[in-house]
Structures are given as C-alpha cells and as structure tokens.
Design a protein around this motif. Structure first.
Motif, PDB file in Angstrom:
ATOM      1  N   GLN A   1      91.826  75.578  47.035  1.00  0.00           N
ATOM      2  CA  GLN A   1      92.608  76.106  48.151  1.00  0.00           C
ATOM      3  C   GLN A   1      91.649  76.316  49.311  1.00  0.00           C
ATOM      4  O   GLN A   1      90.649  77.018  49.172  1.00  0.00           O
ATOM      5  N   GLN A   2      91.962  75.706  50.441  1.00  0.00           N
ATOM      6  CA  GLN A   2      91.035  75.795  51.563  1.00  0.00           C
ATOM      7  C   GLN A   2      91.773  75.703  52.895  1.00  0.00           C
ATOM      8  O   GLN A   2      92.675  74.884  53.070  1.00  0.00           O
TER       9      GLN A   2
ATOM     10  N   GLN B   1      93.358  88.596  40.648  1.00  0.00           N
ATOM     11  CA  GLN B   1      93.569  87.782  41.839  1.00  0.00           C
ATOM     12  C   GLN B   1      93.952  86.367  41.448  1.00  0.00           C
ATOM     13  O   GLN B   1      94.724  85.694  42.148  1.00  0.00           O
TER      14      GLN B   1
ATOM     15  N   THR C   1      97.063  84.368  42.899  1.00  0.00           N
ATOM     16  CA  THR C   1      96.867  83.045  43.498  1.00  0.00           C
ATOM     17  C   THR C   1      97.825  82.031  42.879  1.00  0.00           C
ATOM     18  O   THR C   1      98.433  81.215  43.581  1.00  0.00           O
TER      19      THR C   1
ATOM     20  N   THR D   1      94.149  87.875  48.399  1.00  0.00           N
ATOM     21  CA  THR D   1      95.048  86.730  48.245  1.00  0.00           C
ATOM     22  C   THR D   1      95.756  86.420  49.550  1.00  0.00           C
ATOM     23  O   THR D   1      95.931  85.249  49.915  1.00  0.00           O
TER      24      THR D   1
ATOM     25  N   LYS E   1      94.622  86.927  52.568  1.00  0.00           N
ATOM     26  CA  LYS E   1      93.647  86.283  53.455  1.00  0.00           C
ATOM     27  C   LYS E   1      93.422  84.826  53.070  1.00  0.00           C
ATOM     28  O   LYS E   1      93.154  83.982  53.925  1.00  0.00           O
ATOM     29  N   LYS E   2      93.527  84.540  51.780  1.00  0.00           N
ATOM     30  CA  LYS E   2      93.322  83.167  51.321  1.00  0.00           C
ATOM     31  C   LYS E   2      94.442  82.254  51.796  1.00  0.00           C
ATOM     32  O   LYS E   2      94.179  81.119  52.221  1.00  0.00           O
TER      33      LYS E   2
END
Length: 428
Positions: free
Chosen positions: A69-70, A172, A176, A224, A226-227
């Motif tokens: 994940q990016q 987390q 996710t 999470t 913020k991701k």
C-alpha cells in the motif's frame, strides 16, 4: 467425482468475488498536485503509475509503487487540466485506468466555477467470516454507479470506508485488511479511480461505540487512517484538515482522536479537544470564502441528547455555536454522518441566520426502518430511511451563489432537495 465439476465448485466463490488484487484510489487533487493510493496484493511485484495528458496522451511522469500500500504524489501539474493515469504491472499490462481534472485557480481571474461533491454515509462491505450470523448489513452496492453518474468533482466519505468488526480491533494489520477490502468492491472502482476521495475520521473506523483517545484501538486507527487517506492542510500530526474548491472552504474535523468520554468531577466530555477547537475557530475566522463547509462525523446541531451527537460535549458545542454568532461567520453549512438515517437540521439561533446541517445516513450499510428520534429542528420530509448519498451543488452567478443539497437513492433518484441562497447565510 468428476474433476471438471470439482474444479467448478471449488472456484465458484471466486467467480463472484468483488476483490481486486491491484487497485488505485484517487485522493486529494488541487490546482497543481494529485495523490494516488496504490494497492498490490502481490508484494513481489512492483507496480508503475504513468501520468499522461488526457488530451494529447503525452507521458508526463512515471513513478514506482514498491510497497503493498503506497501513496504517490504527482506535483507541478497545470490548473483546470484533464489528466489520465494508468497502473501497470511488471509486464506493462494496464491494471487500472483512471482520470482526473485539477482544480481551477479562479481567484482574481474568473467568476467562481460551479461544482458539486458527493457525501457518503455509513458503509459496510460484507465479509462472512467476520460478520454477525444470519444478518446481512451491506447491500445495494450499485449505489456507487449512481454516485459516478452524478459526476461530482470529488467525494467525501463522511462515515469512513467500512465498519470495523470486533476481530479487526486487535492490530493495525487487521484494520489494514478491513479498509483494503472495502476498496476492492467491484462497483466502487469507478468512484475510487476517477474522482478525488476525502476521508473523515469516523467512529465506525476508530473502534467500538465507546472508543475515545484512551481506547486501545486509538493508535492503530490513527495510523491506518494516515495510510489510506491524504491529509491536505493540517497542523502537526493531526487528522483534521482543510482544503478549498472554487469559492468554498472545507474544514474536515476529527471527532475520535481527541475525544474523551470521561465525565467525572473536573473532567468534562470532549469531542474535538481544545487544540482542534481553536484550529477550527481560527480558520473559520480567517476564511474569506462565500461558503464554509464544516465536515464532521458526529452531528453538531441535532438537539437530542446522545453520545453520538455534540450534545454529549455540551461545552464544546456551545463554544462553536456561540463563536459563529458572535464573530458573524457567514456562509456556514454543516455536513455530518454517524447515523442510520439521513436528515437536514435547521438550527434556529438568536442573533444569527439559521444554521443548516445535512446528516447523511446509510450508504451501503443497513438503514433504519423508521425515525423515532425527536429532532424538533428537522426540516419536514427530510428524514430518509433507505440507502442513499448526498449530492451538494454550489452554483450561480458571482453575486447570486447558492448551495443545493439532495439525497439520492441507489437508483439515482432524488428523494429530497433543499436549496439555500448565499444571501440567506449571513448574520442578522
């Protein structure tokens, strides 16, 4: 057993699966920058994201997504310009096709452009191993098609992208998994790929109904968020933020990370916390936009006493409402969620114009069967008890702007509409 029949039966659940191994979500888009979130279940395979001019097809930029994940940021873009992006695998096969248009830089150039945005309420993506037996909460995923057909400039997820299950709250990694799965619904791809998406820190994505900043889930929930989402303009490490589009400023609040449920002696309940409350007041005070949209998970003006409403933190609620009147803040409309039905509240206040709040209910989650809550400020006929979303349009001549709020069902049918002139949102 016949081998062919065995294979067919074994693969049947996957034929009807809504999961996408490679997925992209368009996040914040402004005049010169766009954020794209890329997910890849095959960790051994790097993906590349190619950005093109939508009209000429010219390749402008290419970046590599190395992580499962990016978030990738594409900067130095031209304002009010159409772009196309593609997510490619290692064999240069196109896995995702998406497009977007950067925001117009209109100030001191042209009259404010008309625009619209969609607001989504409570979402639920079914996942049988983790769901309550004999109860299907998620349904009518075709509502995403109705959102895409409305062609909003962007989408606000006012109640998060999915609902945490009890098993998700232990790590987390589990959180996710939950929010990654929610973005792989087949019907959601058009919305996620082609419209800018903005997240709101919501109760159902933070923990259970009693979760606050002291809860064990708090740290993982914030990480999470913020991701998966962009946070365009904020202070420090906060999850609340602001952004602008045309002649409208948006103030997206976080009702979870600084919330305190403790009501004992000198400890008073808080929802925003002192720092966020001051941030909101300061930015509203500084804003010169004609419309100022406060986006918040918990209803602000609903007068019913409830932990799900700002009435739970009455001191904070009073501070906000008093500030809006005493400082004569014009053009304010509130957008909220965290309910299983939709409604519009017309909050009448002394010394100020009526403050309107549109609360969006169930989107793909299970809606209420009826509305029994006694909100005596509710606009007549605005209570909606079917899956729906809200489309907000801001348009009109430069000196005669208006805001229109419509609840729309999964078939794209308008259920209720309220239109306000900007001139009605000024101090008395």
């Amino acid at each position: 057993m016949n081998t062919k029949k065995f294979i067919a039966l074994f693969t049947l659940p996957f034929i009807f699966s809504t999961s996408y191994a490679i997925q992209a979500t368009l996040l914040h888009v402004d005049c010169t920058k766009a954020d794209i979130f890329v997910e890849n279940e095959n960790c051994a395979q790097q993906l590349s994201v190619v950005l093109k001019n939508a009209k000429t097809g010219e390749i402008l930029n290419q970046q590599i997504a190395k992580l499962p994940q990016q978030k990738l940021s594409f900067a130095n873009l031209s304002q009010d310009t159409e772009y196309q992006y593609q997510v490619l695998d290692t064999q240069n096969k196109v896995e995702v096709n998406g497009k977007f248009k950067t925001a117009p830089d209109y100030k001191d150039r042209t009259p404010p452009p008309d625009f619209s945005f969609a607001v989504l309420g409570s979402s639920y993506v079914n996942d049988k191993p983790f769901d309550v037996p004999f109860r299907t909460n998620g349904s009518e995923y075709e509502i995403f098609n109705a959102v895409a057909k409305a062609k909003p400039n962007f989408v606000v997820w006012a109640n998060g992208a999915d609902t945490l299950r009890p098993a998700d709250m232990g790590s987390q990694e589990a959180m996710t998994y939950r929010f990654s799965k929610s973005r792989k619904v087949a019907e959601a791809q058009n919305v996620l790929n082609n419209f800018a998406n903005y997240g709101v820190m919501a109760n159902q994505a933070f923990g259970d109904k009693n979760a606050d900043k002291f809860s064990p889930t708090a740290k993982n929930a914030k990480a999470t968020f913020k991701k998966f989402w962009s946070i365009p303009q904020s202070n420090d490490d906060a999850l609340y933020y602001c952004f602008s589009y045309s002649d409208t400023d948006f103030f997206v609040l976080d009702t979870c990370s600084q919330r305190s449920n403790l009501d004992y002696k000198e400890y008073m309940p808080e929802i925003l916390g002192k720092k966020q409350l001051q941030w909101l007041m300061a930015n509203l005070n500084n804003s010169t936009a004609k419309f100022k949209i406060i986006v918040v998970n918990s209803p602000l003006t609903n007068p019913v006493k409830s932990k799900a409403h700002f009435t739970f933190a009455e001191k904070e609620r009073k501070a906000i409402l008093d500030f809006l009147v005493l400082k004569k803040i014009t053009g304010v409309v509130v957008v909220s969620a965290n309910k299983d039905f939709s409604e519009i509240t017309r909050f009448v206040r002394a010394g100020g114009y009526p403050l309107h709040e549109a609360t969006v209910g169930a989107f793909t989650n299970r809606p209420a069967k009826e509305v029994s809550e006694m909100n005596y400020f509710r606009v007549p006929n605005s209570a909606i008890t079917v899956r729906s979303f809200m489309l907000v349009k801001i348009d009109g001549a430069e000196n005669d702007r208006r805001i229109s709020m419509s609840f729309i069902n999964s078939k794209g049918e308008q259920l209720f509409n309220l239109t306000l002139k900007e001139s009605e949102l000024r101090g008395q």
